[in-house]
Design a protein around this motif. Sequence first.
Motif, PDB file in Angstrom:
ATOM      1  N   TYR A 185       0.829  -1.379   0.253  1.00 51.93           N
ATOM      2  CA  TYR A 185       0.053   0.181   0.075  1.00 51.93           C
ATOM      3  C   TYR A 185       1.199   0.922   0.140  1.00 51.93           C
ATOM      4  O   TYR A 185       1.502   1.109   0.558  1.00 51.93           O
ATOM      5  CB  TYR A 185      -0.566   0.150   1.486  1.00 51.93           C
ATOM      6  CG  TYR A 185      -1.702   1.483   1.518  1.00 51.93           C
ATOM      7  CD1 TYR A 185      -2.964   2.061   0.147  1.00 51.93           C
ATOM      8  CD2 TYR A 185      -1.337   2.218   2.145  1.00 51.93           C
ATOM      9  CE1 TYR A 185      -3.091   2.892   0.645  1.00 51.93           C
ATOM     10  CE2 TYR A 185      -1.779   3.279   2.312  1.00 51.93           C
ATOM     11  CZ  TYR A 185      -2.622   3.823   1.953  1.00 51.93           C
ATOM     12  OH  TYR A 185      -3.531   5.292   1.759  1.00 51.93           O
ATOM     13  N   ARG A 186       0.552   1.831  -1.091  1.00 51.08           N
ATOM     14  CA  ARG A 186       1.476   3.406  -0.681  1.00 51.08           C
ATOM     15  C   ARG A 186       0.404   4.230  -1.434  1.00 51.08           C
ATOM     16  O   ARG A 186      -0.618   3.850  -2.110  1.00 51.08           O
ATOM     17  CB  ARG A 186       2.364   3.537  -2.527  1.00 51.08           C
ATOM     18  CG  ARG A 186       3.498   2.373  -1.730  1.00 51.08           C
ATOM     19  CD  ARG A 186       4.706   2.526  -0.762  1.00 51.08           C
ATOM     20  NE  ARG A 186       5.427   1.691  -1.250  1.00 51.08           N
ATOM     21  CZ  ARG A 186       5.705   1.032   0.394  1.00 51.08           C
ATOM     22  NH1 ARG A 186       4.079   0.623   0.644  1.00 51.08           N
ATOM     23  NH2 ARG A 186       6.564   0.224   0.487  1.00 51.08           N
ATOM     24  N   PRO A 187       0.001   5.647   0.019  1.00 50.44           N
ATOM     25  CA  PRO A 187      -0.592   6.726  -0.239  1.00 50.44           C
ATOM     26  C   PRO A 187      -0.408   6.987  -1.575  1.00 50.44           C
ATOM     27  O   PRO A 187       0.291   7.665  -2.062  1.00 50.44           O
ATOM     28  CB  PRO A 187      -0.861   7.122   0.957  1.00 50.44           C
ATOM     29  CG  PRO A 187       0.513   6.981   0.986  1.00 50.44           C
ATOM     30  CD  PRO A 187       1.393   6.236   1.170  1.00 50.44           C
TER      31      PRO A 187
ATOM     32  N   PRO B  84      -7.007  13.773   0.092  1.00 50.29           N
ATOM     33  CA  PRO B  84      -6.382  12.681  -0.036  1.00 50.29           C
ATOM     34  C   PRO B  84      -7.818  11.614  -0.973  1.00 50.29           C
ATOM     35  O   PRO B  84      -9.042  11.757  -0.974  1.00 50.29           O
ATOM     36  CB  PRO B  84      -6.152  12.239   1.270  1.00 50.29           C
ATOM     37  CG  PRO B  84      -7.371  12.876   2.034  1.00 50.29           C
ATOM     38  CD  PRO B  84      -7.257  14.512   1.528  1.00 50.29           C
ATOM     39  N   THR B  85      -7.396  10.615  -2.037  1.00 55.24           N
ATOM     40  CA  THR B  85      -8.171   9.983  -2.182  1.00 55.24           C
ATOM     41  C   THR B  85      -9.223   8.999  -0.660  1.00 55.24           C
ATOM     42  O   THR B  85      -8.843   8.887   0.203  1.00 55.24           O
ATOM     43  CB  THR B  85      -7.267   9.001  -3.458  1.00 55.24           C
ATOM     44  OG1 THR B  85      -6.745   7.714  -1.961  1.00 55.24           O
ATOM     45  CG2 THR B  85      -6.616   9.367  -3.874  1.00 55.24           C
TER      46      THR B  85
ATOM     47  N   ARG C  89      -8.889   5.608  -0.920  1.00 54.80           N
ATOM     48  CA  ARG C  89      -8.403   5.007  -0.044  1.00 54.80           C
ATOM     49  C   ARG C  89      -7.875   4.626   0.079  1.00 54.80           C
ATOM     50  O   ARG C  89      -7.762   4.742   1.570  1.00 54.80           O
ATOM     51  CB  ARG C  89      -7.857   4.104  -1.546  1.00 54.80           C
ATOM     52  CG  ARG C  89      -8.350   3.803  -2.942  1.00 54.80           C
ATOM     53  CD  ARG C  89      -7.477   2.962  -4.172  1.00 54.80           C
ATOM     54  NE  ARG C  89      -6.316   1.714  -3.699  1.00 54.80           N
ATOM     55  CZ  ARG C  89      -7.023   1.262  -3.380  1.00 54.80           C
ATOM     56  NH1 ARG C  89      -7.455  -0.190  -3.936  1.00 54.80           N
ATOM     57  NH2 ARG C  89      -5.027  -0.144  -3.243  1.00 54.80           N
ATOM     58  N   ASP C  90      -7.419   6.361   0.621  1.00 55.00           N
ATOM     59  CA  ASP C  90      -5.990   6.345   1.434  1.00 55.00           C
ATOM     60  C   ASP C  90      -7.047   7.504   2.711  1.00 55.00           C
ATOM     61  O   ASP C  90      -7.062   7.114   3.880  1.00 55.00           O
ATOM     62  CB  ASP C  90      -5.319   7.946   0.827  1.00 55.00           C
ATOM     63  CG  ASP C  90      -4.579   7.885  -0.204  1.00 55.00           C
ATOM     64  OD1 ASP C  90      -4.200   6.770  -0.343  1.00 55.00           O
ATOM     65  OD2 ASP C  90      -3.570   8.232  -0.635  1.00 55.00           O
ATOM     66  N   ARG C  91      -8.297   7.568   2.497  1.00 57.98           N
ATOM     67  CA  ARG C  91      -8.900   8.153   3.831  1.00 57.98           C
ATOM     68  C   ARG C  91      -9.535   7.145   4.638  1.00 57.98           C
ATOM     69  O   ARG C  91      -9.574   7.124   5.755  1.00 57.98           O
ATOM     70  CB  ARG C  91     -10.142   9.105   3.544  1.00 57.98           C
ATOM     71  CG  ARG C  91      -9.518  10.289   2.877  1.00 57.98           C
ATOM     72  CD  ARG C  91     -11.521  11.214   2.449  1.00 57.98           C
ATOM     73  NE  ARG C  91     -10.939  11.238   1.336  1.00 57.98           N
ATOM     74  CZ  ARG C  91     -12.471  11.637   0.534  1.00 57.98           C
ATOM     75  NH1 ARG C  91     -13.331  11.977   1.233  1.00 57.98           N
ATOM     76  NH2 ARG C  91     -12.746  11.253  -0.798  1.00 57.98           N
TER      77      ARG C  91
ATOM     78  N   VAL D 107      -8.173   3.927   4.431  1.00 58.49           N
ATOM     79  CA  VAL D 107      -6.977   3.683   5.483  1.00 58.49           C
ATOM     80  C   VAL D 107      -6.489   4.813   6.921  1.00 58.49           C
ATOM     81  O   VAL D 107      -6.222   4.308   7.483  1.00 58.49           O
ATOM     82  CB  VAL D 107      -5.360   3.404   4.351  1.00 58.49           C
ATOM     83  CG1 VAL D 107      -4.334   3.685   4.794  1.00 58.49           C
ATOM     84  CG2 VAL D 107      -5.753   2.260   3.224  1.00 58.49           C
ATOM     85  N   GLN D 108      -6.807   6.250   6.339  1.00 62.42           N
ATOM     86  CA  GLN D 108      -6.574   6.935   7.920  1.00 62.42           C
ATOM     87  C   GLN D 108      -7.279   6.558   8.780  1.00 62.42           C
ATOM     88  O   GLN D 108      -7.304   6.254   9.754  1.00 62.42           O
ATOM     89  CB  GLN D 108      -6.271   8.450   6.979  1.00 62.42           C
ATOM     90  CG  GLN D 108      -4.733   9.058   6.226  1.00 62.42           C
ATOM     91  CD  GLN D 108      -5.368   9.831   5.704  1.00 62.42           C
ATOM     92  OE1 GLN D 108      -6.455  10.520   5.396  1.00 62.42           O
ATOM     93  NE2 GLN D 108      -4.836  11.064   5.124  1.00 62.42           N
TER      94      GLN D 108
END
Length: 157
Positions: free
Chosen positions: A75-77, A100-101, A103-105, A107-108
Motif C-alpha cells: 500500500y502506498r498513498p 486525499p483519495t 482509498r487513502d481516507r 486507511v487513515q
Amino acid sequence: MQHALYRSAKADPGRRFHALGDKIQRRDVLRRAWAMVRANNGAPGVDRTTLAGVEEYGIDRLLGELADELRQGKYRPLPARRVLIPKPGVRDERRPLSIPTVRDRIVQAARSVRIGVLRGRVGSLEHLLWYANINGLSLARATATARAWPGHGGGSW
C-alpha cells in the motif's frame, strides 16, 4: 475488537501493544473505516474517484484489495489534491486544503480506529503524536520521555 483492546488497555496500564499495525487490514476495521469515510461525504482526491464510484465498483472488492495491499506491504498513498478554499471571516483570502483519495481516507480512518483504542490510556494522544513528530521520535520513545515529564508522575501512558 476495539472494545476488547480498550478493556485490555484499561485493565493493565503497563501492557504494551506492539502489533496493532496488523489490525488495520482486518475486514471489520476496514468496514468501520469505510462507514466513517462515507458518513463524512468528502470530495474526490487526485484520482477523481467519488464515493458513489466506490459503491459502483464494489465496497467489498475495494476493501479486499486494500486489505491485500496492507497485508503484503504494497500500500502506498497517492498525493493529496490541493485546492484553495476561502478563509472564514477574511474577505478575498484563501487557504490551501489537501484532499486525499477515498482509498487513502479509508486507511487513515482504519488507523484512527486502531489508535482510538489507545485514547483510554493517553490523556492527549494528539499531543503525544505531535511531540513525537516534531522531535523525530518514535511513539514508544515519545511515550517514555513523556513519562519523565515533571507533574506526570508516570502518567497513564
